[in-house]
Design a protein around this motif. Structure first.
Motif, mmCIF file in Angstrom:
data_model
loop_
_atom_site.group_PDB
_atom_site.id
_atom_site.type_symbol
_atom_site.label_atom_id
_atom_site.label_comp_id
_atom_site.label_asym_id
_atom_site.label_seq_id
_atom_site.Cartn_x
_atom_site.Cartn_y
_atom_site.Cartn_z
ATOM 1 N N LEU A 435 0.828 -1.210 0.000
ATOM 2 C CA LEU A 435 0.000 0.000 0.000
ATOM 3 C C LEU A 435 0.861 1.259 0.000
ATOM 4 O O LEU A 435 0.514 2.258 -0.656
ATOM 5 N N LEU A 436 1.971 1.240 0.719
ATOM 6 C CA LEU A 436 2.864 2.394 0.709
ATOM 7 C C LEU A 436 3.552 2.569 -0.638
ATOM 8 O O LEU A 436 3.874 3.701 -1.032
ATOM 9 N N LEU A 437 3.773 1.478 -1.344
ATOM 10 C CA LEU A 437 4.456 1.568 -2.631
ATOM 11 C C LEU A 437 3.603 2.239 -3.692
ATOM 12 O O LEU A 437 4.144 2.767 -4.668
ATOM 13 N N ASP A 438 2.273 2.238 -3.539
ATOM 14 C CA ASP A 438 1.426 2.909 -4.518
ATOM 15 C C ASP A 438 1.749 4.397 -4.575
ATOM 16 O O ASP A 438 1.922 4.979 -5.653
ATOM 17 N N SER A 439 1.829 5.042 -3.411
ATOM 18 C CA SER A 439 2.169 6.470 -3.390
ATOM 19 C C SER A 439 3.613 6.689 -3.821
ATOM 20 O O SER A 439 3.919 7.674 -4.511
ATOM 21 N N SER A 440 4.496 5.794 -3.437
ATOM 22 C CA SER A 440 5.893 5.937 -3.851
ATOM 23 C C SER A 440 6.035 5.817 -5.361
ATOM 24 O O SER A 440 6.809 6.550 -5.984
ATOM 25 N N LEU A 441 5.282 4.901 -5.972
ATOM 26 C CA LEU A 441 5.343 4.734 -7.415
ATOM 27 C C LEU A 441 4.815 5.972 -8.132
ATOM 28 O O LEU A 441 5.404 6.420 -9.131
ATOM 29 N N ALA A 442 3.717 6.528 -7.627
ATOM 30 C CA ALA A 442 3.180 7.750 -8.249
ATOM 31 C C ALA A 442 4.178 8.894 -8.143
ATOM 32 O O ALA A 442 4.386 9.654 -9.108
ATOM 33 N N ALA A 443 4.814 9.031 -6.980
ATOM 34 C CA ALA A 443 5.800 10.095 -6.816
ATOM 35 C C ALA A 443 7.008 9.877 -7.715
ATOM 36 O O ALA A 443 7.552 10.825 -8.296
ATOM 37 N N ALA A 444 7.450 8.611 -7.846
ATOM 38 C CA ALA A 444 8.602 8.318 -8.702
ATOM 39 C C ALA A 444 8.283 8.584 -10.164
ATOM 40 O O ALA A 444 9.131 9.104 -10.916
ATOM 41 N N GLN A 445 7.064 8.269 -10.599
ATOM 42 C CA GLN A 445 6.684 8.558 -11.982
ATOM 43 C C GLN A 445 6.655 10.058 -12.263
ATOM 44 O O GLN A 445 7.126 10.522 -13.308
ATOM 45 N N GLU A 446 6.098 10.829 -11.332
ATOM 46 C CA GLU A 446 6.052 12.284 -11.524
ATOM 47 C C GLU A 446 7.456 12.889 -11.498
ATOM 48 O O GLU A 446 7.769 13.784 -12.302
ATOM 49 N N ASN A 447 8.296 12.408 -10.596
ATOM 50 C CA ASN A 447 9.670 12.928 -10.528
ATOM 51 C C ASN A 447 10.424 12.624 -11.824
ATOM 52 O O ASN A 447 11.153 13.478 -12.351
ATOM 53 N N TRP A 448 10.244 11.389 -12.350
ATOM 54 C CA TRP A 448 10.909 11.046 -13.608
ATOM 55 C C TRP A 448 10.422 11.915 -14.756
ATOM 56 O O TRP A 448 11.196 12.377 -15.587
ATOM 57 N N ARG A 449 9.111 12.212 -14.803
ATOM 58 C CA ARG A 449 8.563 13.063 -15.869
ATOM 59 C C ARG A 449 9.125 14.475 -15.787
ATOM 60 O O ARG A 449 9.527 15.072 -16.804
ATOM 61 N N VAL A 450 9.194 15.013 -14.583
ATOM 62 C CA VAL A 450 9.712 16.373 -14.415
ATOM 63 C C VAL A 450 11.177 16.447 -14.808
ATOM 64 O O VAL A 450 11.621 17.390 -15.492
ATOM 65 N N GLN A 451 11.953 15.462 -14.396
ATOM 66 C CA GLN A 451 13.380 15.473 -14.728
ATOM 67 C C GLN A 451 13.600 15.305 -16.231
ATOM 68 O O GLN A 451 14.522 15.916 -16.803
ATOM 69 N N ARG A 452 12.784 14.518 -16.903
ATOM 70 C CA ARG A 452 12.902 14.383 -18.353
ATOM 71 C C ARG A 452 12.603 15.701 -19.053
ATOM 72 O O ARG A 452 13.310 16.105 -20.003
#
Length: 520
Positions: A435-452
């Protein structure tokens, strides 16, 4: 001069960004064709995934029950133990046998006549000596002459009789008989053997149950393990695709003079590393697929039931306790203790007498031997006075075995309780982590998009983009691995609590399922 260099760098940067955008908005077919030509191995998982027969977990479970050699062997062992129990249930019945013999025999009889001959000779002489006294006087002279002549002839007559007589007889006969033995008292040996056979049957049933649980847990491991391997392969492929695009952007920026050569090489190294990870993931996925096919004895198969997680908390750990005595391993340990107790009773029986009734009937009396009866019946008692096995040590050994089996049974129940509590912790920990990984995955996806975006605009660095991609790949991998950990730990918990049959119920009410197709 610096202003002119800055203007030229800005123009090159703008041209590079425009070329990247044009490439991104170009023909999709062209991009796919380039990807296939550049990396032909990328098409491999998609083709492999569509091969074989789709099978649900319930169908795989039924299939395993019918094709598993381990389950078949356990079933045969259980049937054999039950047949053994039935075989010794009639030990108190009489044992009746029929036998037939064809005999050829010779009998020699020898009789010593020495004493009899001497007695007859002396008796005859005594008899003749008394005759003249009993004869009338007128005939005494005649009788005396006759007696004298007979007395003179007696030695010659008795000398003709041999001192011994020998007789030899030969014959052949057919001897059919029926014998019967009925145990009256066995000293407790028969009840001990029967209890041991019942305990052996219980042990075989427990072993069969344990084999079924192990096979089901192994099915959970292999079935959902194949899904986890496929998920990891998809995650590795997505990472490789992203780094391929990042490397392409870096090369364009280098060609326009926006980024130095070192950044392109750094992107190349990261892309090659991701390719190696992906290739290993594909090999692991193929191995997991082959293992599932071998387990189910099918040519090609892929799961149709996805990884799942029940988001609601488990019932308290205490609700999974209390059934330790019904576990297959506990029943097996208890049956072992009963066998050991039967061994103690059997060892005691060696100190006691045995009583039995017996009988025999000759079916061919006309051809019976002279010393044989027509029939015989009786009772007998047998007691061992001296044995070549020390009965005292044998009894002590049986008692020690019984004590060891009792301690092992208690230890098995304690170990089952500990295993249940540990499995409950693993399941609950995996649930919370997922359950904690769901929020972590969303944050990691957004961080990767911003950095790209920042990198494409020339505001970010390649290092931050690579770091963001690594975090995203780790989050995807952890999500699939945690779901698999939850499913496997849940099966272990239910098995430790003796409730493995409830696994399909948890699967049916799961509210989180990882898709079988592309990663969400």
């Amino acid at each position: 001069m610096d202003r002119g260099n800055g203007v030229r760098r800005g123009r090159r940067k703008s041209r590079a960004l425009r070329s990247i955008r044009r490439a991104r908005h170009g023909s999709a077919a062209t991009l796919i064709l380039c990807a296939v030509l550049s990396f032909p191995i990328l098409s491999r998982p998609v083709a492999a995934q569509n091969e074989g027969v789709a099978i649900s977990f319930d169908a795989a479970s039924h299939r395993l029950d019918s094709v598993s050699p381990a389950l078949s062997a356990a079933s045969h062992a259980e049937a054999a133990a039950r047949e053994t129990q039935a075989a010794v249930a009639t030990l108190r019945r009489p044992l009746v046998t029929a036998s037939a013999q064809y005999l050829a025999y010779q009998k020699t009889l020898s009789v010593d006549l020495t004493g009899s001959k001497q007695s007859a000779e002396s008796g005859t002489q005594d008899f003749l000596a008394g005759l003249p006294a009993t004869v009338p006087p007128a005939f005494q002279q005649i009788a005396g002459d006759i007696v004298g002549r007979i007395s003179q002839a007696l030695p010659g007559l008795f000398a003709a009789i041999p001192d011994s007589l020998s007789y030899r007889y030969r014959d052949q006969l057919f001897r059919p008989t029926v014998q019967g033995v009925l145990p009256l008292y066995s000293g407790g040996a028969i009840p001990a053997i029967q209890r041991g056979a019942r305990a052996g049957a219980d042990m075989a049933v427990a072993r069969a149950g344990q084999a079924r649980e192990l096979s089901r847990i192994n099915l959970v491991r292999v079935y959902f393990g194949q899904l986890a391997a496929a998920e990891l392969a998809r995650s590795a492929r997505e990472t490789l695709d992203a780094l391929d695009q990042l490397l392409s952007d870096a090369r364009k920026l280098e060609a326009e003079g926006v980024t130095p050569r070192a950044r392109t090489l750094e992107a190349q190294v990261a892309r090659d590393s991701a390719a190696r990870v992906w290739e290993r993931a594909v090999i692991a996925q193929d191995g997991a697929r082959d293992e599932l096919a071998r387990l189910l004895e099918m040519d090609a198969v892929h799961p149709s039931t996805g990884l799942f997680v029940v988001s609601r908390p488990l019932p308290p750990a205490a609700t999974f306790l209390g059934g330790e005595a019904d576990l297959p391993q506990s029943r097996q340990a208890e049956a072992t203790r009963q066998v050991a107790d039967a061994g103690v009773d059997l060892a005691r029986a060696r100190y006691r007498p045995q009583a039995f009734a017996f009988g025999e009937y000759n079916l061919n009396r006309n051809a019976a031997l002279p010393t044989e009866p027509d029939w015989i019946a009786g009772v007998g008692v047998r007691y061992t006075l001296l044995s070549n096995v020390d009965r005292g040590h044998a009894l002590n050994a049986a008692r020690e075995n019984a004590a060891a089996a009792a301690d092992a049974a208690r230890e098995t129940r304690k170990a089952a309780t500990s295993a249940t509590l540990r499995a409950w912790d693993l399941v609950e920990g995996a649930r919370r982590s997922f359950l904690l990984l769901d929020s972590s995955l969303a944050a990691a996806q957004e961080n990767w998009r911003v950095q790209r975006v920042a990198f494409r605009e020339g505001e970010g660095t390649l290092t931050t983009v690579l770091a963001a991609e690594a975090v995203l790949a780790n989050a995807r991998t952890q999500r699939a691995a945690t779901a698999y950990e939850y499913d496997l730990a849940l099966a272990g918990l239910l098995a430790a609590a003796g409730q493995l049959d409830r696994f399909p119920d948890y699967l049916a009410r799961a509210d989180i399922r990882l898709p079988l197709g592309d990663r969400p």
